[in-house]
Motif scaffolding. Structure first.
Motif, PDB file in Angstrom:
ATOM      1  N   VAL A 141       1.281  -1.549  -0.433  1.00 52.58           N
ATOM      2  CA  VAL A 141       0.076  -0.098   0.146  1.00 52.58           C
ATOM      3  C   VAL A 141       1.158   1.063   0.211  1.00 52.58           C
ATOM      4  O   VAL A 141       0.316   2.776  -1.068  1.00 52.58           O
ATOM      5  N   LYS A 142       2.484   0.935   0.685  1.00 51.03           N
ATOM      6  CA  LYS A 142       2.520   2.431   0.875  1.00 51.03           C
ATOM      7  C   LYS A 142       3.527   2.975  -0.538  1.00 51.03           C
ATOM      8  O   LYS A 142       3.737   3.619  -0.805  1.00 51.03           O
ATOM      9  N   THR A 143       4.025   1.859  -1.584  1.00 54.38           N
ATOM     10  CA  THR A 143       4.531   1.861  -2.126  1.00 54.38           C
ATOM     11  C   THR A 143       3.272   2.297  -3.856  1.00 54.38           C
ATOM     12  O   THR A 143       3.454   3.258  -5.207  1.00 54.38           O
ATOM     13  N   MET A 144       2.146   1.466  -3.333  1.00 52.65           N
ATOM     14  CA  MET A 144       0.966   2.139  -4.678  1.00 52.65           C
ATOM     15  C   MET A 144       1.187   3.539  -4.354  1.00 52.65           C
ATOM     16  O   MET A 144       0.455   4.273  -5.228  1.00 52.65           O
ATOM     17  N   GLY A 145       0.708   3.359  -3.332  1.00 56.81           N
ATOM     18  CA  GLY A 145       0.351   5.222  -2.605  1.00 56.81           C
ATOM     19  C   GLY A 145       0.959   6.568  -3.601  1.00 56.81           C
ATOM     20  O   GLY A 145       0.268   7.096  -3.741  1.00 56.81           O
ATOM     21  N   SER A 146       2.212   6.104  -2.574  1.00 58.38           N
ATOM     22  CA  SER A 146       3.183   6.581  -3.802  1.00 58.38           C
ATOM     23  C   SER A 146       3.255   6.758  -5.008  1.00 58.38           C
ATOM     24  O   SER A 146       3.387   8.176  -5.747  1.00 58.38           O
ATOM     25  N   TYR A 147       3.404   6.236  -5.710  1.00 53.72           N
ATOM     26  CA  TYR A 147       3.106   5.341  -7.317  1.00 53.72           C
ATOM     27  C   TYR A 147       1.846   6.989  -7.702  1.00 53.72           C
ATOM     28  O   TYR A 147       1.630   7.498  -8.415  1.00 53.72           O
ATOM     29  N   LEU A 148       0.121   6.117  -6.956  1.00 52.25           N
ATOM     30  CA  LEU A 148      -0.482   7.139  -7.242  1.00 52.25           C
ATOM     31  C   LEU A 148      -0.364   8.330  -7.408  1.00 52.25           C
ATOM     32  O   LEU A 148      -1.215   9.011  -8.110  1.00 52.25           O
ATOM     33  N   GLU A 149      -0.270   8.500  -5.748  1.00 56.51           N
ATOM     34  CA  GLU A 149       0.020  10.246  -5.921  1.00 56.51           C
ATOM     35  C   GLU A 149       1.066  11.038  -6.868  1.00 56.51           C
ATOM     36  O   GLU A 149       0.808  11.877  -7.475  1.00 56.51           O
TER      37      GLU A 149
ATOM     38  N   GLY B 278      -1.362   7.313   0.864  1.00 50.07           N
ATOM     39  CA  GLY B 278      -2.005   5.696   0.811  1.00 50.07           C
ATOM     40  C   GLY B 278      -2.863   5.359  -0.686  1.00 50.07           C
ATOM     41  O   GLY B 278      -2.701   5.968  -1.033  1.00 50.07           O
ATOM     42  N   LEU B 279      -3.556   4.684   0.097  1.00 52.64           N
ATOM     43  CA  LEU B 279      -4.513   4.349  -1.621  1.00 52.64           C
ATOM     44  C   LEU B 279      -6.135   4.893  -1.011  1.00 52.64           C
ATOM     45  O   LEU B 279      -7.189   4.286  -1.514  1.00 52.64           O
ATOM     46  N   MET B 280      -6.301   6.289  -0.319  1.00 47.84           N
ATOM     47  CA  MET B 280      -6.822   7.071  -0.088  1.00 47.84           C
ATOM     48  C   MET B 280      -6.764   8.624  -0.458  1.00 47.84           C
ATOM     49  O   MET B 280      -6.230   9.401  -0.289  1.00 47.84           O
ATOM     50  N   MET B 281      -6.358   8.970  -2.242  1.00 47.48           N
ATOM     51  CA  MET B 281      -6.027  10.016  -3.032  1.00 47.48           C
ATOM     52  C   MET B 281      -7.449  10.404  -3.297  1.00 47.48           C
ATOM     53  O   MET B 281      -9.175   9.468  -4.042  1.00 47.48           O
ATOM     54  N   ALA B 282      -7.609  11.524  -3.971  1.00 48.30           N
ATOM     55  CA  ALA B 282      -8.649  12.334  -4.404  1.00 48.30           C
ATOM     56  C   ALA B 282      -8.220  13.747  -5.515  1.00 48.30           C
ATOM     57  O   ALA B 282      -6.749  13.808  -5.023  1.00 48.30           O
TER      58      ALA B 282
ATOM     59  N   LEU C 138      -6.494  -3.035  -1.846  1.00 46.58           N
ATOM     60  CA  LEU C 138      -5.795  -2.584  -1.564  1.00 46.58           C
ATOM     61  C   LEU C 138      -4.110  -3.574  -2.396  1.00 46.58           C
ATOM     62  O   LEU C 138      -3.399  -3.038  -2.391  1.00 46.58           O
ATOM     63  N   THR C 139      -4.642  -4.015  -2.950  1.00 44.92           N
ATOM     64  CA  THR C 139      -4.107  -5.247  -3.671  1.00 44.92           C
ATOM     65  C   THR C 139      -3.670  -4.625  -5.605  1.00 44.92           C
ATOM     66  O   THR C 139      -3.684  -5.515  -5.723  1.00 44.92           O
ATOM     67  N   ILE C 140      -4.369  -3.459  -5.266  1.00 40.80           N
ATOM     68  CA  ILE C 140      -4.218  -2.923  -6.559  1.00 40.80           C
ATOM     69  C   ILE C 140      -2.219  -2.494  -7.301  1.00 40.80           C
ATOM     70  O   ILE C 140      -2.213  -2.703  -6.192  1.00 40.80           O
ATOM     71  N   LYS C 141      -2.496  -2.709  -8.458  1.00 43.41           N
ATOM     72  CA  LYS C 141      -0.681  -3.220  -9.170  1.00 43.41           C
ATOM     73  C   LYS C 141      -0.708  -2.105  -9.857  1.00 43.41           C
ATOM     74  O   LYS C 141      -1.217  -1.392 -10.539  1.00 43.41           O
ATOM     75  N   GLN C 142       0.846  -1.557 -10.302  1.00 41.92           N
ATOM     76  CA  GLN C 142       0.978  -0.878 -10.773  1.00 41.92           C
ATOM     77  C   GLN C 142       0.688  -0.747 -12.167  1.00 41.92           C
ATOM     78  O   GLN C 142       0.405   0.738 -12.831  1.00 41.92           O
ATOM     79  N   THR C 143       0.764  -1.430 -12.991  1.00 40.20           N
ATOM     80  CA  THR C 143       0.251  -1.497 -14.478  1.00 40.20           C
ATOM     81  C   THR C 143      -1.281  -0.838 -13.955  1.00 40.20           C
ATOM     82  O   THR C 143      -1.291  -0.562 -14.654  1.00 40.20           O
ATOM     83  N   GLU C 144      -2.128  -1.322 -12.856  1.00 44.10           N
ATOM     84  CA  GLU C 144      -3.735  -1.226 -13.592  1.00 44.10           C
ATOM     85  C   GLU C 144      -3.505   0.487 -12.911  1.00 44.10           C
ATOM     86  O   GLU C 144      -4.581   0.821 -13.377  1.00 44.10           O
TER      87      GLU C 144
END
Length: 395
Positions: free
Chosen positions: A307-315, A335-339, A374-380
């Motif tokens: 979650v930390k890794t994917m949250g940072s990437y999503l941001e 994290g994985l609670m972004m807007a 929370l299982t979301i992948k970078q490619t997704e």
């Protein structure tokens, strides 16, 4: 056939929802399929609820095994899955006692009752006031609507409960003025969910803790949406180095199975004794089996680090998207609670994204929130950004 199911739904359901025109049939990984076979990348996760995505094998196995044993036994007796789940919550939170129920609203109701009863029993009956935040959201029951600091949720339900005051979120000075010797409970979402994905400031929550200690006020953190790993820690309050007297949970705790919970510290837990509160389905062995799987995944399967890794990437991806589109006026969250906040209403964007195979959800009229499994992948995440890019470019 697809349209006929929608028509049947419109006939038989109360019209308090306005569903989008698809009929969901199944999910695999982080994708959902409708009855016509269309595939959708899910960045809604049942509104931050399907924490483990879909067809997560350890969850499926545990639930099937439990179904073969027993699915309900009531709180007249103990059951092993609920004890195991409660033990994990106590160990992870550093708090003391757990109560299970069936939803976030029920958890918030239970927390209010526990807080009030503790105050009345041990501190004094003259402390009657409840303070919550403006722009907050705490549920849909009359009590939780009353403490929700958004007037749009109050309309048509007067008279609401009395003795409730709302104060500006992240305003330390206002908080210091509104909390008094008469205040019994202060309830805060560490990250406002329905209020637009607005994280609390660290100094604000720390000030809240200090004031509550000084004035004998029960501090409740509503983590129904932001808890259970969504920020990269099991509890959002861990991000702030502040511990509440009571924390409320639901949504992701059951990974899609019906559950709610509160965890209280030793002191506040004394407010309940036999007969003071109950829930027929609370602590259900099926739901608490799911909770045990979720907590194990977070702590033992590396999901928190993911979650930390994917949250940072999503941001990072959303910030890059903002650079390319002036219609995006803010990116925020944790994290994985972004807007993203847009300069116009987002309903049309969400509808167009759905047609392109992406599920999104708003948080207010101008905000799109991103609360995927929370299982979301970078490619997704890349796939989501590309679809959103296409939609925004076509405006």
């Amino acid at each position: 056939m697809h349209d006929s199911w929608i028509e049947k739904g419109q006939e038989v359901f109360l019209q308090n929802y306005k569903p989008l025109p698809i009929v969901i049939e199944r999910g695999v990984g982080n994708y959902i399929f409708d009855k016509e076979g269309n595939k959708y990348l899910d960045f809604v996760a049942g509104i931050a609820t399907n924490a483990l995505g879909y067809s997560y094998e350890p969850l499926k196995k545990a639930m099937k095994d439990q179904i073969d044993k027993i699915t309900h036994c009531s709180n007249l007796y103990y059951n092993e899955p609920s004890i195991r789940a409660a033990q994990k919550l106590v160990e992870l939170s550093g708090l003391s006692k757990v109560f299970f129920c069936n939803s976030g609203a029920e958890a918030n109701e239970a927390a209010l009752k526990l807080g009030k009863r503790y105050i009345n029993k041990y501190i004094g009956e003259n402390k009657t006031e409840i303070v919550t935040m403006k722009n907050s959201f705490h549920g849909r029951t009359i009590a939780t609507v009353s403490i929700t600091g958004q007037t749009k949720y109050h309309e048509g339900f007067a008279p609401l409960f009395q003795g409730i005051t709302y104060t500006p979120f992240n305003d330390e000075e206002a908080l210091g003025k509104i909390l008094t010797e008469k205040t019994a409970i202060l309830m805060i979402e560490p990250i406002q969910g329905e209020g637009g994905i607005r994280p609390a400031e660290k100094v604000f929550l720390q000030k809240a803790r200090t004031l509550c200690d000084a004035l004998d006020i029960v501090l409740i953190f509503d983590e129904v949406q932001c808890g259970i790993g969504r920020t990269g820690t099991v509890f959002a309050y861990e991000q702030y180095d502040v511990k509440p007297d009571i924390v409320t949970l639901a949504k992701g705790l059951g990974a899609g199975y019906v559950i709610g919970a509160i965890i209280a510290n030793e002191k506040t837990a004394k407010g309940f004794e036999p007969g003071t509160h109950a829930s027929t389905f609370g602590g259900n062995p099926l739901s608490t089996t799911a909770a045990g799987v979720v907590l194990d995944a977070l702590v033992h399967e590396g999901l928190l680090e993911h979650v930390k890794t994917m949250g940072s990437y999503l941001e990072t991806c959303l910030m890059e998207l903002k650079k390319r589109h002036t219609s995006i006026i803010d990116v925020r969250g944790m994290g994985l609670m972004m807007a993203i906040e847009m300069d116009d209403p987002v309903g049309d964007i969400i509808a167009k994204a759905l047609k392109k195979g992406l599920m999104l959800i708003n948080s207010g009229t101008h905000i799109i929130r991103f609360v995927p499994p929370l299982t979301i992948k970078q490619t997704e995440i890349d796939e989501m950004i590309q679809i959103l890019e296409d939609v925004l470019s076509s405006k």
